[in-house]
Design a protein around this motif. Structure first.
Motif, PDB file in Angstrom:
ATOM      1  N   SER A   1       0.831  -1.200   0.000  1.00  0.00           N
ATOM      2  CA  SER A   1       0.000   0.000   0.000  1.00  0.00           C
ATOM      3  C   SER A   1       0.866   1.249   0.000  1.00  0.00           C
ATOM      4  O   SER A   1       2.092   1.176   0.081  1.00  0.00           O
ATOM      5  N   GLY A   2       0.205   2.398  -0.085  1.00  0.00           N
ATOM      6  CA  GLY A   2       0.881   3.685  -0.177  1.00  0.00           C
ATOM      7  C   GLY A   2       0.771   4.253  -1.580  1.00  0.00           C
ATOM      8  O   GLY A   2       0.571   3.525  -2.560  1.00  0.00           O
ATOM      9  N   GLY A   3       0.893   5.553  -1.693  1.00  0.00           N
ATOM     10  CA  GLY A   3       0.660   6.241  -2.956  1.00  0.00           C
ATOM     11  C   GLY A   3       1.552   5.790  -4.094  1.00  0.00           C
ATOM     12  O   GLY A   3       1.164   5.882  -5.264  1.00  0.00           O
ATOM     13  N   CYS A   4       2.768   5.268  -3.808  1.00  0.00           N
ATOM     14  CA  CYS A   4       3.661   4.828  -4.888  1.00  0.00           C
ATOM     15  C   CYS A   4       3.109   3.610  -5.612  1.00  0.00           C
ATOM     16  O   CYS A   4       3.538   3.315  -6.735  1.00  0.00           O
ATOM     17  N   PHE A   5       2.159   2.901  -4.991  1.00  0.00           N
ATOM     18  CA  PHE A   5       1.560   1.754  -5.668  1.00  0.00           C
ATOM     19  C   PHE A   5       0.518   2.173  -6.708  1.00  0.00           C
ATOM     20  O   PHE A   5      -0.078   1.317  -7.360  1.00  0.00           O
ATOM     21  N   LEU A   6       0.318   3.471  -6.897  1.00  0.00           N
ATOM     22  CA  LEU A   6      -0.427   3.935  -8.054  1.00  0.00           C
ATOM     23  C   LEU A   6       0.408   3.795  -9.323  1.00  0.00           C
ATOM     24  O   LEU A   6      -0.124   3.827 -10.429  1.00  0.00           O
ATOM     25  N   ASN A   7       1.704   3.650  -9.151  1.00  0.00           N
ATOM     26  CA  ASN A   7       2.603   3.414 -10.275  1.00  0.00           C
ATOM     27  C   ASN A   7       2.366   1.987 -10.767  1.00  0.00           C
ATOM     28  O   ASN A   7       2.682   1.016 -10.080  1.00  0.00           O
ATOM     29  N   ALA A   8       1.792   1.864 -11.959  1.00  0.00           N
ATOM     30  CA  ALA A   8       1.380   0.557 -12.468  1.00  0.00           C
ATOM     31  C   ALA A   8       2.561  -0.388 -12.646  1.00  0.00           C
ATOM     32  O   ALA A   8       2.444  -1.593 -12.416  1.00  0.00           O
ATOM     33  N   ILE A   9       3.706   0.143 -13.048  1.00  0.00           N
ATOM     34  CA  ILE A   9       4.881  -0.701 -13.276  1.00  0.00           C
ATOM     35  C   ILE A   9       5.431  -1.220 -11.958  1.00  0.00           C
ATOM     36  O   ILE A   9       5.670  -2.424 -11.782  1.00  0.00           O
ATOM     37  N   LEU A  10       5.624  -0.327 -11.002  1.00  0.00           N
ATOM     38  CA  LEU A  10       6.145  -0.723  -9.690  1.00  0.00           C
ATOM     39  C   LEU A  10       5.213  -1.732  -9.027  1.00  0.00           C
ATOM     40  O   LEU A  10       5.652  -2.754  -8.494  1.00  0.00           O
ATOM     41  N   SER A  11       3.921  -1.452  -9.076  1.00  0.00           N
ATOM     42  CA  SER A  11       2.927  -2.326  -8.448  1.00  0.00           C
ATOM     43  C   SER A  11       2.967  -3.724  -9.055  1.00  0.00           C
ATOM     44  O   SER A  11       3.026  -4.736  -8.340  1.00  0.00           O
ATOM     45  N   ALA A  12       2.941  -3.811 -10.371  1.00  0.00           N
ATOM     46  CA  ALA A  12       2.919  -5.116 -11.044  1.00  0.00           C
ATOM     47  C   ALA A  12       4.210  -5.887 -10.812  1.00  0.00           C
ATOM     48  O   ALA A  12       4.185  -7.110 -10.595  1.00  0.00           O
ATOM     49  N   GLU A  13       5.355  -5.188 -10.846  1.00  0.00           N
ATOM     50  CA  GLU A  13       6.642  -5.872 -10.698  1.00  0.00           C
ATOM     51  C   GLU A  13       6.849  -6.383  -9.272  1.00  0.00           C
ATOM     52  O   GLU A  13       7.364  -7.492  -9.066  1.00  0.00           O
ATOM     53  N   ILE A  14       6.473  -5.600  -8.272  1.00  0.00           N
ATOM     54  CA  ILE A  14       6.624  -6.067  -6.885  1.00  0.00           C
ATOM     55  C   ILE A  14       5.676  -7.230  -6.614  1.00  0.00           C
ATOM     56  O   ILE A  14       6.050  -8.225  -5.984  1.00  0.00           O
ATOM     57  N   GLU A  15       4.451  -7.135  -7.108  1.00  0.00           N
ATOM     58  CA  GLU A  15       3.503  -8.239  -6.949  1.00  0.00           C
ATOM     59  C   GLU A  15       4.057  -9.503  -7.604  1.00  0.00           C
ATOM     60  O   GLU A  15       3.991 -10.595  -7.029  1.00  0.00           O
ATOM     61  N   ARG A  16       4.610  -9.358  -8.801  1.00  0.00           N
ATOM     62  CA  ARG A  16       5.151 -10.515  -9.514  1.00  0.00           C
ATOM     63  C   ARG A  16       6.323 -11.123  -8.732  1.00  0.00           C
ATOM     64  O   ARG A  16       6.450 -12.352  -8.631  1.00  0.00           O
ATOM     65  N   GLY A  17       7.164 -10.287  -8.176  1.00  0.00           N
ATOM     66  CA  GLY A  17       8.292 -10.781  -7.389  1.00  0.00           C
ATOM     67  C   GLY A  17       7.851 -11.539  -6.151  1.00  0.00           C
ATOM     68  O   GLY A  17       8.446 -12.564  -5.793  1.00  0.00           O
ATOM     69  N   CYS A  18       6.805 -11.059  -5.492  1.00  0.00           N
ATOM     70  CA  CYS A  18       6.272 -11.751  -4.311  1.00  0.00           C
ATOM     71  C   CYS A  18       5.701 -13.115  -4.693  1.00  0.00           C
ATOM     72  O   CYS A  18       5.951 -14.125  -4.017  1.00  0.00           O
ATOM     73  N   LEU A  19       4.936 -13.148  -5.769  1.00  0.00           N
ATOM     74  CA  LEU A  19       4.327 -14.406  -6.214  1.00  0.00           C
ATOM     75  C   LEU A  19       5.396 -15.424  -6.598  1.00  0.00           C
ATOM     76  O   LEU A  19       5.279 -16.624  -6.290  1.00  0.00           O
ATOM     77  N   ALA A  20       6.453 -14.967  -7.252  1.00  0.00           N
ATOM     78  CA  ALA A  20       7.521 -15.874  -7.666  1.00  0.00           C
ATOM     79  C   ALA A  20       8.216 -16.510  -6.473  1.00  0.00           C
ATOM     80  O   ALA A  20       8.745 -17.631  -6.571  1.00  0.00           O
ATOM     81  N   ALA A  21       8.197 -15.814  -5.342  1.00  0.00           N
ATOM     82  CA  ALA A  21       8.834 -16.334  -4.128  1.00  0.00           C
ATOM     83  C   ALA A  21       7.870 -17.128  -3.254  1.00  0.00           C
ATOM     84  O   ALA A  21       8.237 -17.540  -2.152  1.00  0.00           O
ATOM     85  N   GLY A  22       6.649 -17.337  -3.735  1.00  0.00           N
ATOM     86  CA  GLY A  22       5.681 -18.117  -2.975  1.00  0.00           C
ATOM     87  C   GLY A  22       4.938 -17.333  -1.915  1.00  0.00           C
ATOM     88  O   GLY A  22       4.259 -17.928  -1.061  1.00  0.00           O
ATOM     89  N   LEU A  23       5.041 -16.025  -1.963  1.00  0.00           N
ATOM     90  CA  LEU A  23       4.315 -15.182  -1.004  1.00  0.00           C
ATOM     91  C   LEU A  23       2.917 -14.856  -1.534  1.00  0.00           C
ATOM     92  O   LEU A  23       2.634 -15.013  -2.727  1.00  0.00           O
ATOM     93  N   THR A  24       2.060 -14.362  -0.644  1.00  0.00           N
ATOM     94  CA  THR A  24       0.713 -13.935  -1.029  1.00  0.00           C
ATOM     95  C   THR A  24       0.624 -12.421  -0.916  1.00  0.00           C
ATOM     96  O   THR A  24       0.463 -11.877   0.181  1.00  0.00           O
ATOM     97  N   PRO A  25       0.769 -11.699  -2.037  1.00  0.00           N
ATOM     98  CA  PRO A  25       0.671 -10.233  -1.976  1.00  0.00           C
ATOM     99  C   PRO A  25      -0.790  -9.781  -2.007  1.00  0.00           C
ATOM    100  O   PRO A  25      -1.603 -10.324  -2.761  1.00  0.00           O
TER     101      PRO A  25
END
Length: 753
Positions: free
Chosen positions: A694-718
């Protein structure tokens, strides 16, 4: 008694149903009436304080109960149906009764865009509603913005001053008519009227003038989106230097002329909420619409007047084979709340609009246009208002009545009632007297509409912002909530998560638990408590708050930290303070920050994309606009003792030879990868696999998608925000949830004492 008599007595049973949810003002009573008539049942239906009460009697009551949720009107939302047998009344007729009064626990639905049936009548010369700008029915039109109180009846709305003519009264009373008990029903004979003819509005737009029109939730400013001089005049008059304008087109078929939209974006455009949807611009409109940005906000007509304006432009003012597109933006001075009052509009818009178009139906509750985007296939709110409010967020459990008053920017307030959290429409920034009055007005309207009396008021930990002062003046018990904890809790509340979670909160500024300037935080949240596990490396903010408006200062701070302070005067020669900044940065009392927003500013400043900002987030948005494909510098970050430093990346960005596009791609890819690495390390250490983002920087579509993808790849639940924005527009929801948990925990401790 004979067997026939016994069967007749058994089959003539009577049932009482209570339907809770958004079932008032949506044609639910006429729907129930038609359903009961279909099954030849006697009884009644009425609005009551809790929703809708129904009694049915006859041989096919069970069929009625089964069908009731399956064929509901398009705007209806059913949360619960309770059924109980009652004594038979031997009634064969079915009727709609007057509303029952009492303490209200129902809700009203959001305003809805003009439905296809009404659009057909609008342009049908044979219809008595032909070209009438206020045509509506039970499937569309104003709801929330004209409602004074519940239950929802005409006498409790802005329509109470308009007495129905004979024809409207007949439609209102006809069970077979789409306007049966439509509270906003009106026609040219008895309803609201425009101050100016539509042809005059279209003619003004066609010659480059700026027109203010009264919309559903407030006044809007419109002009020709292809006329760059008109758009620049609007910017100058509205005092809005660079911030992008939204665009309205007449139909879904015309979107492709101005933007490249995917299927999800086109579907969002056509929903009844009619939000502004961000999509990739084709750059075929006036350059002044969205300077330096790759995306444009697009919307379709919301109300009949919009359709009429486009029709008049198309027929009377053709544009050399191109379709009309119009700028559609809030009618206010930059930073002030949306105008709703006719007299205020005429007075305050006199220096902005060449023509001010009013009408005589009052706007009871102001509501700006909602703004959304599609990120990784999901809808993300940027601004949640008209079309979505007052739909509540359903909580994990029933909680005490809480009022939460948000922060100071992009403000909203939240009130809880049972297991529902009602997040208000976007209020805006609270740095003006008008903004604070809007906050007060919204709180009063929300509490009075919901009929709740809060036991506590939750507010931001910062002692010197307007919302905190408002809370302190309320005379109620107060609960102060740390800013980033509230961001995390907003995600936990809407996802109904009770277990401990990690939270990565990336935003611009929040008052820290140590009274510092936080903004890039890794937290562990459990129940009503949180613990700070890590943060972004601190940066100096030369000039304090001024550095948030001047990205070159944050870039200078990075250079100073890299022992390259001597480069500051040369790199920022156009800035008068540049020659003295290195000496300022040498001082020991320079404010420090962990803000992710200031990190974006530093990158934009180093790449010379944005040295001075005219609106919040401008530098970050222009940085994002350059990215085609994010790239990762594997040696671009360092993590020590929970602190994430991007110094290696920033040193690369400081190279004079680096192309801005390459720099933007490198920054986005590396920052996202660093955050994912940071989260994964902490997750392995704590064993917590769920992460709130969360936080205003997650309005950035690229940052949001890439961090979510990184979490999923590591087996986390974002978990990302879905029902409220990730920026401060969602803050009040998190405050309310934490305050509620604190009360519940406190009461539990008291109960075991």
């Amino acid at each position: 008694m004979t067997m026939v008599d016994e069967v007749t007595a058994r089959d003539r049973r009577r049932l009482r149903l209570h339907v809770r949810g958004a079932v008032q003002g949506v044609g639910f009573r006429p729907y129930v009436y038609g359903l009961a008539r279909r099954y030849r049942l006697g009884g009644f239906v009425a609005n009551d304080p809790h929703g809708v009460v129904i009694e049915v009697e006859g041989a096919r009551t069970s069929d009625f109960v089964t069908a009731l949720p399956l064929e509901k009107p398009p705007l209806a939302r059913i949360d619960e149906i309770s059924v109980q047998p009652v004594s038979a009344a031997a009634s064969e007729e079915f009727c709609i009764r007057a509303s029952e009064q009492g303490r209200v626990s129902t809700r009203i639905v959001a305003d809805a865009a003009t439905c296809p049936e009404c659009r057909g009548e609008l342009f049908d010369p044979a219809s008595r509603l032909h070209l009438y700008p206020f045509i509506s029915c039970t499937h569309c039109g104003p709801r929330y913005t004209i409602t004074e109180q519940l239950p929802y009846d005409r006498a409790a709305t802005a329509m109470k001053r308009f007495t129905m003519c004979e024809a409207c009264a007949a439609d209102y009373a006809d069970p077979n008519n789409r306007r049966f008990h439509a509270e906003a029903i009106a026609c040219p004979q008895c309803g609201p009227r425009l101050s100016h003819p539509v042809a005059e509005i279209a003619a003004a737009i066609a010659v480059g003038k700026i027109v203010a029109i009264k919309g559903l939730g407030g006044y809007q400013l419109i002009c020709d989106a292809r006329d760059n001089e008109a758009v620049k005049r609007l910017r100058k008059r509205k005092q809005r230097d660079q911030k992008p304008f939204a665009i309205m087109v007449g139909s879904i078929d015309l979107v492709a002329e101005i933007a490249a939209a995917n299927a999800a974006e086109l579907a969002l455009l056509q929903t009844l909420a009619r939000p502004i949807v961000l999509m990739t611009s084709r750059h075929r409109l006036a350059p002044a619409i969205a300077p330096g940005l790759s995306r444009v906000g697009v919307m379709l007509p919301v109300m009949p007047l919009h359709y009429l304006i486009f029709d008049a432009l198309k027929s009377g003012h053709p544009q050399d084979g191109k379709s009309w597109a119009i700028v559609t933006t809030s009618a206010n001075l930059s930073g002030e709340p949306l105008l709703t009052d006719n007299d205020q509009a005429r007075r305050r818009l006199a220096g902005i609009a060449d023509l001010v178009v009013t009408h005589d139906r009052d706007i009871v509750i102001r509501a700006d246009d909602s703004v959304v985007s599609v990120v990784a296939g999901r809808t993300q709110f940027i601004r949640r208002a008209r079309g979505y409010v007052p739909e509540p967020v359903r909580l994990l459990r029933s909680v005490p009545s809480i009022l939460a008053v948000g922060g100071s920017l992009k403000s909203t307030v939240t009130a809880t009632r049972g297991d529902e959290a009602f997040v208000s429409q976007h209020i805006g920034d609270l740095d003006t007297a008008e903004g604070v009055r809007c906050l007060e007005e919204t709180v009063h309207q929300l509490l009075s509409t919901l009929h709740v009396e809060p036991v506590v008021v939750a507010h931001d930990l910062h002692p010197n912002i307007a919302s905190t002062r408002f809370a302190e003046a309320s005379g109620r018990r107060l609960v102060a909530i740390q800013h980033h904890h509230a961001h995390a809790a907003s995600v936990m509340a809407e996802h109904r998560v009770e277990r401990p979670v990690l939270a990565l909160v990336l935003d611009g500024f929040g008052y820290g638990g140590d009274a510092g300037n936080w903004g890039g935080e890794l937290l562990l949240c459990e129940g009503a408590r949180f613990r700070r596990l890590g943060h972004l490396a601190t940066l100096k903010m030369p000039g304090g708050d001024r550095a948030a408006c001047e990205p070159w200062r944050m870039a200078a701070s990075v250079l100073h930290g890299l022992q390259r302070g001597d480069e500051i005067p040369r790199r920022f020669a156009a800035q008068p303070q540049a020659v003295r900044l290195s000496a300022l940065l040498d001082q020991r009392d320079v404010p420090m920050t962990t803000s992710a927003g200031r990190l974006f500013d530093a990158a934009a400043g180093l790449l010379r994309l944005s040295l001075v900002q005219s609106y919040e987030g401008e530098a970050a948005m222009k940085l994002e606009a350059l990215v085609r494909q994010p790239r990762v510098a594997r040696d671009g970050w360092v993590i020590e003792n929970g602190v994430l430093s991007l110094s290696p990346l920033l040193e690369r960005l400081a190279s004079d030879a680096l192309d801005p596009t390459d720099g933007a791609e490198l920054f986005h890819g590396t920052f996202a990868a660093a955050c994912a690495d940071w989260i994964v390390r902490i997750a392995r250490k704590t064993g917590i696999m769920t992460v709130a983002l969360s936080g205003g920087c997650f309005l950035n579509a690229i940052l949001s998608a890439e961090i979510e993808r990184g979490c999923l790849a590591a087996g986390l639940t974002p978990l990302l925000p879905r029902q409220v924005p990730p920026n401060d527009g969602g803050l009040s929801l998190g405050q309310a949830w934490i305050a509620a948990l604190q009360l519940i925990e406190h009461q539990g401790l008291e109960g075991t004492a």
